[in-house]
Design a protein around this motif. Structure first.
Motif, PDB file in Angstrom:
ATOM      1  N   UNK A   1      12.076   6.947  79.735  1.00 28.02           N
ATOM      2  CA  UNK A   1      13.593   6.826  79.594  1.00 28.02           C
ATOM      3  C   UNK A   1      14.685   7.003  80.204  1.00 28.02           C
ATOM      4  N   UNK A   2      14.577   4.990  79.401  1.00 28.50           N
ATOM      5  CA  UNK A   2      15.711   4.385  80.252  1.00 28.50           C
ATOM      6  C   UNK A   2      14.510   2.972  79.622  1.00 28.50           C
ATOM      7  N   UNK A   3      15.413   1.523  80.078  1.00 24.65           N
ATOM      8  CA  UNK A   3      15.187   0.594  79.910  1.00 24.65           C
ATOM      9  C   UNK A   3      15.580  -0.209  82.135  1.00 24.65           C
ATOM     10  N   UNK A   4      14.471  -1.080  82.113  1.00 24.87           N
ATOM     11  CA  UNK A   4      14.184  -1.668  83.549  1.00 24.87           C
ATOM     12  C   UNK A   4      15.506  -2.833  83.064  1.00 24.87           C
ATOM     13  N   UNK A   5      16.115  -2.196  84.808  1.00 24.39           N
ATOM     14  CA  UNK A   5      17.050  -3.555  84.533  1.00 24.39           C
ATOM     15  C   UNK A   5      16.833  -4.814  84.966  1.00 24.39           C
ATOM     16  N   UNK A   6      17.260  -5.810  84.336  1.00 29.04           N
ATOM     17  CA  UNK A   6      17.596  -7.315  83.970  1.00 29.04           C
ATOM     18  C   UNK A   6      18.392  -7.284  85.732  1.00 29.04           C
ATOM     19  N   UNK A   7      17.872  -8.305  85.708  1.00 29.64           N
ATOM     20  CA  UNK A   7      18.927  -8.805  87.476  1.00 29.64           C
ATOM     21  C   UNK A   7      18.203  -8.365  88.730  1.00 29.64           C
ATOM     22  N   UNK A   8      17.288  -7.484  88.867  1.00 28.45           N
ATOM     23  CA  UNK A   8      16.384  -6.676  90.022  1.00 28.45           C
ATOM     24  C   UNK A   8      15.450  -7.608  90.336  1.00 28.45           C
ATOM     25  N   UNK A   9      15.257  -7.934  91.591  1.00 25.31           N
ATOM     26  CA  UNK A   9      14.309  -8.532  91.974  1.00 25.31           C
ATOM     27  C   UNK A   9      13.071  -7.778  92.168  1.00 25.31           C
ATOM     28  N   UNK A  10      11.825  -8.326  91.970  1.00 26.25           N
ATOM     29  CA  UNK A  10      10.490  -7.532  90.581  1.00 26.25           C
ATOM     30  C   UNK A  10      10.456  -6.460  90.234  1.00 26.25           C
ATOM     31  N   UNK A  11      11.295  -6.121  89.871  1.00 25.57           N
ATOM     32  CA  UNK A  11      12.256  -4.612  88.659  1.00 25.57           C
ATOM     33  C   UNK A  11      10.918  -4.470  88.616  1.00 25.57           C
ATOM     34  N   UNK A  12      10.398  -5.100  87.359  1.00 24.81           N
ATOM     35  CA  UNK A  12       8.915  -4.880  86.934  1.00 24.81           C
ATOM     36  C   UNK A  12       7.909  -4.254  87.552  1.00 24.81           C
ATOM     37  N   UNK A  13       7.549  -4.527  88.504  1.00 27.33           N
ATOM     38  CA  UNK A  13       6.504  -4.759  89.811  1.00 27.33           C
ATOM     39  C   UNK A  13       6.780  -3.214  90.366  1.00 27.33           C
ATOM     40  N   UNK A  14       7.658  -2.957  90.411  1.00 35.11           N
ATOM     41  CA  UNK A  14       8.859  -1.609  91.436  1.00 35.11           C
ATOM     42  C   UNK A  14       8.574  -0.469  90.568  1.00 35.11           C
ATOM     43  N   UNK A  15       9.099  -0.535  89.417  1.00 32.64           N
ATOM     44  CA  UNK A  15       9.071   0.328  88.252  1.00 32.64           C
ATOM     45  C   UNK A  15       7.496   1.003  88.407  1.00 32.64           C
ATOM     46  N   UNK A  16       6.801  -0.240  87.748  1.00 33.77           N
ATOM     47  CA  UNK A  16       5.173   0.284  87.451  1.00 33.77           C
ATOM     48  C   UNK A  16       4.288   0.924  89.050  1.00 33.77           C
ATOM     49  N   UNK A  17       4.720   0.281  89.569  1.00 32.83           N
ATOM     50  CA  UNK A  17       4.640   0.912  91.213  1.00 32.83           C
ATOM     51  C   UNK A  17       4.376   2.990  91.035  1.00 32.83           C
ATOM     52  N   UNK A  18       6.160   2.639  90.749  1.00 33.68           N
ATOM     53  CA  UNK A  18       6.847   4.443  91.418  1.00 33.68           C
ATOM     54  C   UNK A  18       6.057   4.997  90.093  1.00 33.68           C
ATOM     55  N   UNK A  19       6.137   4.401  88.992  1.00 27.78           N
ATOM     56  CA  UNK A  19       5.832   4.927  87.625  1.00 27.78           C
ATOM     57  C   UNK A  19       3.942   5.762  87.708  1.00 27.78           C
TER      58      UNK A  19
END
Length: 871
Positions: free
Chosen positions: A730-748
């Motif tokens: 329910x949002x968008x992964x923030x740009x400019x944050x290190x490893x944001x995609x991988x960290x969000x995927x792990x949390x998800x």
């Protein structure tokens, strides 16, 4: 199927043809009366004195008599029209039923083709023949007997009338027919031969087009496009000159027919006029004869056209049948029984001098062996078609020229393929995947139990049976639960889960399920669980500021800098293409909302600045430069267009810009702008506030007719237009944050596992569509799917033709172990290129250029050289 078209028509529609003939015969007396009545009106009602007339025993005045005859004529017109209407509709039904039957028969033959035939018959040719080339045959079938009977009957009726009026006039009407009957067929035969050439040449064109479509990459990378264009032009030229010759001869036939048709009135006027002057013929008679002759030309032309159509359709039928009668066509099997024959799968499996020859070359050469079943058997040897031929012969896909393969005491080639398919599974490389969902493809091997109850509508069932089509409903329940070792749908789901995990498809199905959309109406419980996951993820983000920076959540009162301008404006996902980001600048309602606050002008100014920046930034960059991907709102193809636009406009002209296309072009650019990603500082706080105001207005003023075209973001509601992952995030992964995609995927993933949602999401992934031929899946995913399809049905004999070649070495070994475990106590014949796997099998068969060079346990067959090569 009959070798001739008329044979096919008689075999499948003779009763209907007799009905049409009977009705045609009944219509002819009424037609004769309609031809004769005008003469009575002229000679009797309008001539022959002024006294009363007798009409069916009733005395009428002359005027009443005229009205009575005219009403009779009108009634005859209606009756004849009714006959013609009924005959045309009925023969249309007969033609369409026969066409449906013919297409069904041809399709069933494709299912029985030997595999070698597909090397000389492309898919495009088969599609063209079944769809286009047999289309004219349906129209002809309805006319096959009815048209010559009806039109010929009309012709004879008219001629009979003429001869009864005056034999000399009747003779004048038919005197030119012998010449037409002699010359027209000769010309028509030439047209027919040209027609054959045209059909053959059009097929060559189809092959050339198919070859080009398949090899376009190689054509372009070898700079051979000009050569291919020249070759195609040559083939088009051949079609052109064939068609030109056809036109010349066809129109010569028409010229002759028209000339002779106009010559007959000359004879009528001259001979008939003489007879009238001599008092041997009445004016009414000659008028009736002239009227009858006008009617005579129509059936005669119809009969000539029928003759031309007869030969043309016969040519098409013969050429189509020639392609659907290949050597080795499998026999027709009874598909109406649910229980197949019992196959002796307990073995042994024997080959007795089995030889397979294709294109005059031996693929298998006198192969003999005997294997006690069950067993896990490896087929090894140099690359070549011999191993595939052996495996396909065991499922009746190839026939031996001599020798046999036996299962128990049964000759495999004589076993019904449908019955054999209940016990034997085959997985090739690459495997074929069918349009539908992942789940549909997994249970495909279980869809073999014809439904016992009729679920079609009565009309559909009647027409299917009348057309000789399948008596079963393709939308009914076909799954044979017993073949999967379960009793019902719930048991099948458990079995599916186990198979999906075994073949390693669960992780990919999970990913597909996350990225796919979910219909909350079909799965309301799962939609509620997804909302629970959204709340759980929100709690995690709120509890940890470090994690909170990774996601910018949707807030109705805030602008989301990590989403596009379009997403912020709609604050939802489009459910209709008219609200897609590419078309939003053309949407009339959106434009009205933007114009209400002058926001359209502000966004066009942003678009102009974007265009100017991009033109300057991309001026000297190649089309594949990284900047084109990073600034994805403008492509290399669109750049020249925007360069021209910026060149002819100044920034101060934007507010008063009148050109509609330019306004839309400039407005389209900022719709794709993501401030946090592109960092161009064009969407400032003031503009964001105006966009938030426009967002509210858009939702409040959205017309009722457009309400179902946008799924608005609502913190407490499931969004039917967004993926499962986006619904949880329910949002968008923030740009400019290190490893944001991988960290969000792990949390998800962690949240999903905590709520025990993985199985449900995997199930949703199994319902994802794979596209025609599985185009939405990778090669490895398609192979996993084919393996799962085979294992789900628990075959007694599993044949694998290098089915793991697409995987890396480690995954091949994992899948090998999973397959052999699943097939414990049953038989596997596995052709592969891994000599090092030999010890995993009970027996090894080694083939070398079609000959069996060794058979036995791995320790006896595999030498040290083989093991060294494997290592």
């Amino acid at each position: 199927m009959s070798p001739t078209l008329f044979g096919y028509v008689r075999a499948h529609s003779w009763r209907q043809q007799l009905v049409v003939l009977a009705v045609t015969l009944c219509s002819l007396p009424f037609f004769y009366l309609s031809v004769d009545l005008p003469k009575t009106i002229v000679d009797d009602a309008l001539g022959s004195g002024t006294g009363p007339r007798e009409f069916f025993g009733v005395e009428l005045s002359r005027l009443d008599y005229l009205w009575a005859l005219c009403l009779c004529f009108l009634a005859l017109v209606l009756v004849n029209g009714g006959f013609k209407y009924w005959i045309n509709v009925y023969k249309g039904i007969v033609g369409e039923r026969t066409l449906r039957r013919m297409r069904f028969d041809l399709y069933t033959r494709i299912l029985r083709f030997p595999p070698a035939h597909f090397r000389v018959m492309s898919q495009g040719q088969l599609v063209q023949m079944i769809n286009a080339e047999v289309e004219p045959l349906g129209g002809f079938v309805g006319d096959a007997y009815s048209l010559p009977a009806y039109q010929g009957g009309m012709l004879l009726t008219i001629l009979t009338f003429m001869f009864l009026q005056n034999p000399l006039m009747g003779l004048a009407a038919i005197i030119l027919y012998p010449f037409q009957i002699y010359i027209i067929p000769k010309l028509q035969r030439q047209v027919n031969e040209l027609g054959r050439q045209r059909v053959r040449q059009v097929r060559v064109l189809a092959e050339r087009i198919g070859e080009t479509a398949a090899g376009v990459v190689d054509i372009r990378t070898n700079a051979a496009d000009a050569y291919e264009e020249a070759r195609f032009s040559d083939e088009l030229g051949k079609v052109f000159f064939i068609r030109l010759s056809i036109y010349k001869k066809k129109f010569l036939i028409k010229f002759i027919n028209n000339f002779l048709a106009q010559l007959a009135p000359f004879l009528f006027y001259s001979i008939g006029g003489y007879l009238v002057l001599q008092g041997e013929l009445t004016i009414g008679a000659i008028l009736a004869i002239l009227s009858a002759h006008e009617k005579l030309s129509a059936p005669w032309k119809e009969l000539l056209a029928y003759y031309q159509m007869l030969w043309d359709t016969q040519i098409k039928y013969e050429q189509v049948m020639a392609q659907f009668e290949p050597p080795g066509l499998a026999p027709v099997e009874d598909v109406t029984t649910a229980t197949p024959s019992v196959i002796p799968v307990g073995g042994p499996l024997d080959a007795l001098g089995a030889t397979i020859i294709e294109d005059d070359e031996p693929i298998l050469n006198a192969v003999s062996f005997s294997i006690a079943l069950p067993a896990h058997v490896a087929l090894l040897g140099p690359p070549g078609p011999d191993k595939q031929a052996l495996l396909q012969a065991l499922v009746n896909l190839r026939k031996t020229r001599s020798g046999v393969f036996r299962l128990g005491e049964e000759d495999i080639s004589k076993l019904p393929s449908r019955a054999l398919g209940h016990y034997v599974a085959y997985v090739g490389n690459p495997a074929q995947i069918f349009a539908g969902s992942v789940r549909d493809n997994l249970v495909f091997g279980l869809k073999r139990r014809p439904p016992e109850d009729v679920t079609r509508t009565a009309r559909d069932q009647i027409e299917a049976l009348a057309s000789g089509n399948s008596p079963f409903d393709g939308q009914a329940e076909w799954i044979d639960y017993g073949a999967a070792g379960v009793e019902d749908t719930a048991g099948l789901e458990v079995r599916l889960t186990a198979v999906v995990e075994a073949i390693g498809l669960d992780g990919e199905a999970f990913t597909i399920g996350l990225r796919g959309a979910l219909d909350p109406d079909r799965a309301p419980a799962l939609a509620e669980r997804i909302l629970e996951a959204r709340a759980a993820l929100a709690d995690r983000l709120d509890a940890d500021p470090g994690l909170a920076r990774l996601v910018e959540r949707f807030d109705p009162e805030r602008y989301n800098a990590n989403a596009t301008v379009a997403a912020n404006l709609l604050f939802g996902t489009p459910l209709d293409s008219s609200f897609d980001i590419e078309l939003l600048s053309q949407n009339a309602f959106v434009l009205r909302v933007l114009e209400a606050d002058g926001l359209d002008v502000a966004l066009r100014q942003v678009g102009y600045e974007l265009a100017a920046t991009m033109v300057e930034l991309f001026a000297d960059l190649p089309p594949d430069h990284e900047y084109f991907r990073q600034f994805s709102f403008i492509s290399a193809d669109d750049l020249p267009e925007y360069r021209a636009l910026v060149g002819r406009l100044a920034a101060e002209q934007i507010p008063s810009l009148s050109d509609k296309a330019d306004r839309q072009r400039l407005l389209a650019l900022p719709m794709k702008l993501i401030p946090a990603r592109h960092r161009l500082d064009l969407i400032d706080d003031a503009l964001q506030a105006r966009l938030l105001t426009a967002r509210k207005r858009l939702r409040e003023e959205l017309p009722a007719t457009e309400a179902d075209k946008i799924a608005f973001f609502d913190p407490g509601a499931f969004n039917r237009g967004a993926s499962v992952q986006d619904n949880i995030l329910f949002g968008r992964i923030a740009h400019g944050q290190a490893n944001a995609q991988a960290r969000v995927a792990t949390m998800l993933t962690a949240v999903i596992d905590e709520l025990d949602l993985r199985a449900a999401i995997v199930a949703a992934g199994l319902d994802a569509e794979v596209g025609v031929g599985g185009v939405r899946l990778s090669l490895t995913q398609r192979q996993r799917l084919a393996l799962g399809r085979a294992l789900l049905r628990r075959p007694d004999l599993l044949l694998l033709d290098d089915a793991l070649a697409a995987f890396d070495r480690a995954e091949q070994e994992r899948l090998r172990d999973a397959v052999l475990r699943a097939m414990a106590g049953r038989t596997v014949l596995w052709a592969h290129q891994q000599p090092g796997w030999a010890d995993e099998f009970d027996l090894v068969l080694r083939l070398d250029r079609g000959r069996l060079v060794a058979v036995g346990p791995p320790a006896e067959v595999m030498g040290e050289d083989d093991r060294d090569a494997a290592d």
